[in-house]
Design a protein around this motif. Structure first.
Motif, PDB file in Angstrom:
ATOM      1  N   ILE A  28      -0.944  -2.746 -12.985  1.00 37.13           N
ATOM      2  CA  ILE A  28      -0.984  -3.652 -11.830  1.00 37.13           C
ATOM      3  C   ILE A  28       0.118  -4.689 -11.958  1.00 37.13           C
ATOM      4  O   ILE A  28       0.805  -5.024 -10.997  1.00 37.13           O
ATOM      5  CB  ILE A  28      -2.359  -4.365 -11.766  1.00 37.13           C
ATOM      6  CG1 ILE A  28      -3.441  -3.373 -11.378  1.00 37.13           C
ATOM      7  CG2 ILE A  28      -2.312  -5.535 -10.807  1.00 37.13           C
ATOM      8  CD1 ILE A  28      -3.503  -3.067  -9.910  1.00 37.13           C
ATOM      9  N   THR A  84      -5.187  -2.708  -4.524  1.00 36.21           N
ATOM     10  CA  THR A  84      -5.280  -1.292  -4.890  1.00 36.21           C
ATOM     11  C   THR A  84      -5.972  -1.084  -6.232  1.00 36.21           C
ATOM     12  O   THR A  84      -6.064   0.042  -6.708  1.00 36.21           O
ATOM     13  CB  THR A  84      -3.877  -0.662  -4.942  1.00 36.21           C
ATOM     14  OG1 THR A  84      -3.119  -1.345  -5.945  1.00 36.21           O
ATOM     15  CG2 THR A  84      -3.151  -0.784  -3.623  1.00 36.21           C
ATOM     16  N   ALA A 102       3.272  -3.329 -10.786  1.00 34.86           N
ATOM     17  CA  ALA A 102       3.308  -3.224  -9.330  1.00 34.86           C
ATOM     18  C   ALA A 102       3.512  -4.600  -8.715  1.00 34.86           C
ATOM     19  O   ALA A 102       4.264  -4.775  -7.745  1.00 34.86           O
ATOM     20  CB  ALA A 102       2.013  -2.601  -8.815  1.00 34.86           C
ATOM     21  N   SER A 120       0.825  -1.196   0.000  1.00 37.07           N
ATOM     22  CA  SER A 120       0.000   0.000   0.000  1.00 37.07           C
ATOM     23  C   SER A 120       0.871   1.262   0.000  1.00 37.07           C
ATOM     24  O   SER A 120       0.548   2.244  -0.661  1.00 37.07           O
ATOM     25  CB  SER A 120      -0.972  -0.078   1.179  1.00 37.07           C
ATOM     26  OG  SER A 120      -0.924   1.047   1.969  1.00 37.07           O
ATOM     27  N   ALA A 145       1.951   1.636  -3.550  1.00 36.13           N
ATOM     28  CA  ALA A 145       0.894   2.136  -4.429  1.00 36.13           C
ATOM     29  C   ALA A 145       0.782   3.650  -4.295  1.00 36.13           C
ATOM     30  O   ALA A 145       0.679   4.365  -5.293  1.00 36.13           O
ATOM     31  CB  ALA A 145      -0.426   1.464  -4.078  1.00 36.13           C
ATOM     32  N   LEU A 163      -6.983   2.375  -8.067  1.00 40.41           N
ATOM     33  CA  LEU A 163      -6.411   2.768  -9.356  1.00 40.41           C
ATOM     34  C   LEU A 163      -7.502   3.091 -10.363  1.00 40.41           C
ATOM     35  O   LEU A 163      -7.424   4.071 -11.095  1.00 40.41           O
ATOM     36  CB  LEU A 163      -5.521   1.649  -9.891  1.00 40.41           C
ATOM     37  CG  LEU A 163      -4.129   1.552  -9.290  1.00 40.41           C
ATOM     38  CD1 LEU A 163      -3.376   0.377  -9.899  1.00 40.41           C
ATOM     39  CD2 LEU A 163      -3.362   2.840  -9.517  1.00 40.41           C
ATOM     40  N   PRO A 219      -0.708  -5.668  -4.286  1.00 39.10           N
ATOM     41  CA  PRO A 219      -1.113  -4.545  -5.147  1.00 39.10           C
ATOM     42  C   PRO A 219      -2.506  -4.723  -5.731  1.00 39.10           C
ATOM     43  O   PRO A 219      -3.168  -3.752  -6.080  1.00 39.10           O
ATOM     44  CB  PRO A 219      -0.057  -4.536  -6.251  1.00 39.10           C
ATOM     45  CG  PRO A 219       1.136  -5.161  -5.633  1.00 39.10           C
ATOM     46  CD  PRO A 219       0.610  -6.188  -4.685  1.00 39.10           C
ATOM     47  N   HIS A 274       1.687   6.061 -11.974  1.00 38.59           N
ATOM     48  CA  HIS A 274       0.555   5.321 -12.523  1.00 38.59           C
ATOM     49  C   HIS A 274      -0.368   6.242 -13.304  1.00 38.59           C
ATOM     50  O   HIS A 274      -0.835   5.879 -14.383  1.00 38.59           O
ATOM     51  CB  HIS A 274      -0.207   4.628 -11.389  1.00 38.59           C
ATOM     52  CG  HIS A 274       0.615   3.552 -10.730  1.00 38.59           C
ATOM     53  ND1 HIS A 274       0.347   3.076  -9.482  1.00 38.59           N
ATOM     54  CD2 HIS A 274       1.713   2.882 -11.158  1.00 38.59           C
ATOM     55  CE1 HIS A 274       1.245   2.152  -9.165  1.00 38.59           C
ATOM     56  NE2 HIS A 274       2.092   2.019 -10.167  1.00 38.59           N
TER      57      HIS A 274
END
Ligand SMILES: Nc1ncnc2c1ncn2[C@@H]1O[C@H](COP(=O)(O)OP(=O)(O)OP(=O)(O)O)[C@@H](O)[C@H]1O
Ligand SMILES: [Mg+2]
Lengths: 266, 810
Positions: free
Chosen positions: B723, B793, B726, B699, B702, B797, B790, B709
């Motif tokens: 993703i 997230t 990540a 996190s 991210a 995103l 990830p 991103h």
């Protein structure tokens, strides 16, 4: 040569805007009206109230045109660019790019559109801090489908960074970073180039160079939309769209007609 | 000040997910410490209270095996010491070894045990009282009938009814009216050293008169328990008792021992200290992981504030004042962690409390809140995250303002680590994850260390469980490698192999094969080191079962002995070495003396208990026991169940006990139960810790990459691609962290087992072992969970406000 062609396009655009307002569905020709905004508004809710960034903006931009969006800070220039680039969605109104509506398009379509149709130069550069200048530019080339190291290198040479290829963004000055960002956008080869204050950090000489470069790309058929609050830069454009408080207050060739970049002073 | 507080609070709120995760990690550390450590205080309090409530004796007097004196005479003799007022109570007792048949309708339960006959005296005059866990305790009226109470551990283990009856040696039916706890038997010690033996040892309590009648020894006693009056000096009374009793009974061996010197009594208290050592280590490890996590986050927060710090410095604000804001964040995390830690500690304490109550059943359990322990846990929980904040803050305020103001926080100082220069193959989008890792080595390292810390603890803790089970499995395998159905039949005395007792067993219809062996106690010495052993003399070449002999060496003319690895280690010897064996030697039909013989270690048995030792039956000559046996190995006839064979052999004359061979490993399993249950609870905490750290680093990542991103999205890179990058970045850190964690965990486990365990379990030789399942768990948590984190997230995103994310100027 180029100016003539672009001016012609601009005139046609004006004609459309005056004569066929509100008939976007009529199907503009392939070389005209790459970008068409109809009654586009964008407002934000902040806290309890609403902030209106754009109000009822209608705009048509033909392919191969070099358009400058001019306006004071907070007038909605970046918002307009974000909407064209499909980074943002209008609160109302429609946006048509190359005959396709992008407001209300699917996520996948928007991603493809951004990948294949537009490229961005951000006001805040947004380079990848962990990639070198060259790699940042290569990124642009790769995303758009090409993977040509030489092209990336040439793009950097074009923006005058031949000796900064392997520097990381943190090792570059603001203006150098900005030029990397421009090279990254140019190298995609996408038909629409959206540049938000691309010369903000540049000295006069470099700024002229970059403008000349953008002009060349426009001459080669790309649609270039440049945001600035610098009236001098606007002079080099085929057409200037002026924004104030989120509304289009003027639209037409710069006063005195387009000027060669070499004659600009700021 | 309030402005600063509000500012740092806003910093935290912006990262509340990570903040809460770290607070949880800190809470796990301080909570583990407080929760586990509380149990030490609880045990001490509860043992003390239980002993007090049941009026445990202060001194007990035992007569040598097979000796009896008149009960009344024994009590009177005790009261004849100088100043007899120092004795509050003196109770003669009769201890009768017996076989107990507690079989139920669907289970054969045949175990050795003892009958404890004592006068039934309750209340203030009593000593070693009983507390009923089910049914009732004995009353004065119970003296006149064959009535008993049964030890709770045994009854509970076999889920016997609250009241019922059992059969004891001599085929006497003995009714019991309750399941009780008695202070001498808070821990049950079997025949074989200090192994917990509630599964194979039954204690029955009855009146002195009933015990005498069951044993056929009216009026006799062979033990005396003494409680001293308040204020009397126990060692003095002990000494006076010894002098008096030795003079009064010169031809009987009298052993006088203070309760405090008793092995069982001491082990209860010693275990507290031993377990506390484990708790401390677990807590320290978890706190270390918490420190890394806190260090990571605060480092990141400071990094984000670097520009503001630089501006402050440019404006001439003293570094001290600039440091306050990020430090406050550290303090706030610590406080939140400590508050959560109190809850976590209370929960762990509650869990541990129920484990302990099950493990050491006591009449009184006291579990008061341990304010002092929790205060220490809180202090640790406060100190560690704050300390972890200081370094990044210190670094930040030392940076030249000009560097701090530059854009691009990661490269603010313009220096490029060498690693970042490594050319990587592939597309830039494939390189980016690796570039990110290489360009910020400090960040990568702290994240990797955070993951490694969690995995280290996981491997260390779970590895310990693995090692225990591996040890038991090894023992099982060794014992059951041949004739797994065999029974061990202990005889009541030494008899010639041709005696009726032996022949009777051999010719029993349930027996297919048998061997006559010897089993006797002895002591091995090498220099000053000594180890008590239970010698088993069997036919090492052709026996029904023969031990595996590792590192075998020739005996070279001396009697050979096979000992356990633990014994060899403790004796400081190895195969081929010569040690001294102190062993009994028969001098007459019923008389023995102890002699010393040189023996050679001819190999190592894979059995884990220190006391096991094997010699060939031919060595019986040095003990004067050639042709004599006291234990037999019996293989039941096929078609006869072990239970049926046990029952049949139990009825044979001269048989003291019959046990299936698995009994040994069952007792090892029991011995380890205490630590295993604790480990299970800690495992839960550690797993949670590892997951939290995995989640946290993902996190943080991210958040840190949000801008990158957004840029990728602006260029039309689809969410799954982003993703994937990540995930790759996380996975690399996960792999590195897990690999490091496994190595460190292995080292930790080795240390726990070679250094810490022997103190807690001196009688067991544990081999460190990490089960494949544990490695899989580690990989699952350290690689998979970290790599997949990830994915959590994705929603964030997808919902990202790209223009806003791009616009923010760092
Ligand atoms: N996410 C948002 N939430 C609230 N208000 C916003 C948001 N984005 C933009 N605005 C507001 O919309 C208006 C137009 O913003 P925009 O960024 O388009 O201005 P601009 O013309 O690009 O200004 P500048 O030249 O300073 O970059 C501003 O008043 C801004 O405060
Ligand atoms: Mg703007």
């Amino acid at each position: 040569m180029r100016n003539q062609k672009l001016r012609g396009a601009a005139r046609a655009q004006e004609g459309d805007a005056l004569g066929e307002a509100g008939t976007a569905g009529a199907g503009p020709g392939p070389h005209r009206d790459v970008i068409a905004l109809d009654s586009v508004s964008r407002s934000y809710t902040v806290g309890g109230g609403t902030v209106t960034a754009l109000t009822d903006v209608s705009l048509r931009i033909a392919s191969g045109e070099l358009v400058v969006i001019l306006g004071p800070s907070g007038s909605g220039k970046s918002t307009l660019l974000n909407l064209i680039g499909a980074l943002d969605v209008p609160t109302s109104g429609t946006i048509t790019i190359a005959g396709r509506r992008i407001d209300g398009a699917s996520r996948a379509d928007l991603f493809r559109y951004r990948r294949e149709s537009v490229s961005f130069v951000f006001q805040t550069f947004n380079l990848f801090p962990t990639l070198t200048a060259l790699e940042n530019v290569e990124f642009g080339a790769e995303v758009a489908g090409g993977r040509d190291r030489d092209r990336a290198r040439r793009a950097l040479v074009d923006v005058g960074l031949a000796d900064r290829l392997h520097h990381f963004p943190g090792q570059l000055s603001g203006g150098e970073q900005q030029r990397v960002a421009i090279a990254r956008a140019l190298v995609t080869g996408n038909p629409i180039l959206l540049a938000d204050e691309p010369t903000g950090e540049l000295d006069f000489h470099t700024g002229v160079q970059i403008l000349g470069l953008l002009g060349e790309h426009a001459a080669a058929g790309r649609t270039v939309v440049v945001v600035t609050h610098n009236r001098e830069i606007a002079r080099a454009a085929d057409r200037v769209v002026e924004l104030s408080s989120g509304r289009v207050v003027a639209d037409g060739p710069p006063p005195g007609g387009p000027t060669d970049v070499r004659e600009l002073r700021w | 000040m309030t402005r600063l507080l509000r500012w740092s609070w806003r910093d935290l709120r912006a990262r509340w997910v990570q903040v809460v995760a770290i607070a949880f990690i800190v809470a796990l550390g301080s909570g583990t410490y407080s929760g586990l450590s509380s149990t030490s205080a609880w045990r001490r309090l509860s043992y003390d209270a239980s002993y007090r409530q049941l009026r445990v004796d202060d001194i007990h007097v035992t007569l040598s095996d097979g000796s009896f004196v008149d009960a009344a005479t024994l009590a009177a003799a005790a009261r004849s010491i100088p100043q007899p007022g120092r004795i509050r109570a003196a109770q003669p007792r009769l201890l009768v070894p017996t076989q107990v048949d507690a079989s139920t309708a669907n289970r054969t339960i045949l175990v050795p045990g003892r009958i404890v006959g004592a006068p039934i005296v309750g209340g203030a005059a009593g000593v070693d009282l009983q507390a009923a866990k089910a049914g009732r305790v004995l009353r004065a009226g119970d003296s006149s009938a064959p009535t008993a109470t049964i030890d709770y551990h045994f009854a509970h283990h076999f889920a016997l009814p609250a009241a019922g009856s059992v059969t004891v040696s001599g085929n006497h039916r003995l009714a019991y009216v309750g399941q009780v706890l008695q202070p001498e038997y808070f821990v049950i010690t079997g025949n074989q050293g200090n192994l917990l033996a509630e599964a194979d040892y039954a204690v029955l309590f009855t009146s002195l008169a009933q015990a005498q009648s069951l044993a056929g020894r009216p009026g006799a006693a062979n033990e005396l328990v003494v409680a001293v009056a308040p204020g009397a000096d126990v060692p003095r009374v002990e000494q006076d008792l010894r002098t008096t009793l030795e003079a009064r009974f010169p031809d009987v061996g009298v052993k006088v021992q203070a309760r405090r010197a008793d092995r069982d009594y001491r082990s209860l208290y010693d275990d507290i200290a031993n377990d506390q050592r484990f708790y401390d280590i677990f807590a320290i490890l978890i706190l270390a992981a918490a420190a890394f996590a806190a260090f990571n986050l605060t480092g990141r927060m400071v990094e984000a504030q670097r520009r503001e710090i630089g501006i402050g410095m440019a404006l001439g604000v003293p570094p001290r004042r600039l440091a306050v804001r990020p430090l406050l964040a550290g303090v706030e995390i610590a406080v939140l962690g400590v508050v959560l830690g109190i809850g976590m500690g209370a929960l762990l304490g509650y869990l541990m409390g129920s484990v302990l109550r099950g493990f050491v059943p006591l009449p009184v359990w006291r579990l008061p809140f341990q304010a002092g322990t929790f205060a220490r846990g809180a202090a640790l929980g406060l100190l560690i995250p704050i300390a972890a904040t200081i370094y990044p803050v210190w670094r930040a305020v030392r940076v030249a303002p000009v560097d701090a103001i530059r854009t691009g926080a990661l490269t603010a100082r313009g220096r490029v680590p060498l690693l970042a220069r490594i050319p990587l193959p592939g597309r830039t989008t494939e390189q980016l994850p690796f570039r990110n890792l290489l360009r910020a080595p400090r960040r990568t390292v702290t994240t990797v260390l955070g993951i490694a810390a969690a995995i280290t603890v996981l491997i260390g803790v779970v590895g310990m469980t693995d090692s225990f089970f591996a040890t038991i499995d090894r023992a099982d395998q060794e014992l059951l490698k041949s004739s797994p159905r065999r029974l061990s039949v202990d005889l009541a005395s030494f008899v010639p192999v041709a005696s009726a007792t032996v022949t009777g067993i051999r010719q029993s219809p349930v027996v297919a094969g048998s061997a006559t062996d010897l089993r006797l106690g002895g002591t091995l010495r090498n220099g000053t080191a000594h180890v008590d052993t239970l010698l088993q003399l069997i036919d090492l070449r052709h026996g029904i079962w023969t031990p595996t002999i590792e590192h075998a060496r020739p005996a070279g003319g001396l009697p050979g002995i096979v000992i356990s690895a633990k014994a060899a280690h403790d004796l400081g010897t190895s195969p081929g070495g010569v040690v001294t064996l102190r062993h009994p030697q028969r001098t007459g039909v019923t008389s023995y003396r102890y002699v010393q013989s040189k023996v050679r270690v001819i190999g190592i048995t894979p059995l884990p208990t220190r006391y096991v030792a094997f010699m060939d039956l031919r060595s019986a000559s040095i003990m004067g026991l050639t042709g004599i046996t006291n234990t037999m190995v019996v293989v039941p006839r096929s078609g006869v169940s072990t239970g049926a064979a046990e029952r049949a052999l139990f009825g044979q004359p001269g048989v003291a006990s019959v046990q299936p061979v698995q009994g040994y490993t069952d007792s090892v399993r029991h011995e380890l139960a205490r630590i295993l249950d604790i480990l299970l609870i800690v495992e839960g905490a550690v797993l949670l810790l590892a997951l939290l750290i995995a989640f946290n680093s993902a996190s943080i990542n991210a958040d840190e990459r949000a801008r990158d991103h957004a840029t990728m999205f602006a260029f039309g890179l689809p969410v799954p691609r982003v993703i994937r990058m990540a995930v790759t970045e996380s996975a690399v850190m996960g792999v590195l962290g897990t690999a490091l964690g496994v190595v460190l965990g292995w080292l930790l486990l080795g240390w726990l087992i070679s250094d810490l365990l022997p103190r807690a379990y001196p009688d067991l030789g544990i081999v460190s072992h990490i089960a494949p399942r544990t490695l899989a768990t580690a990989a699952g948590v350290g690689v998979l969970a970290v790599a997949m984190a990830p994915l959590l997230t994705i929603r964030k995103l997808r919902a990202m406000d790209i223009p806003s994310t791009l616009r923010v100027v760092e």
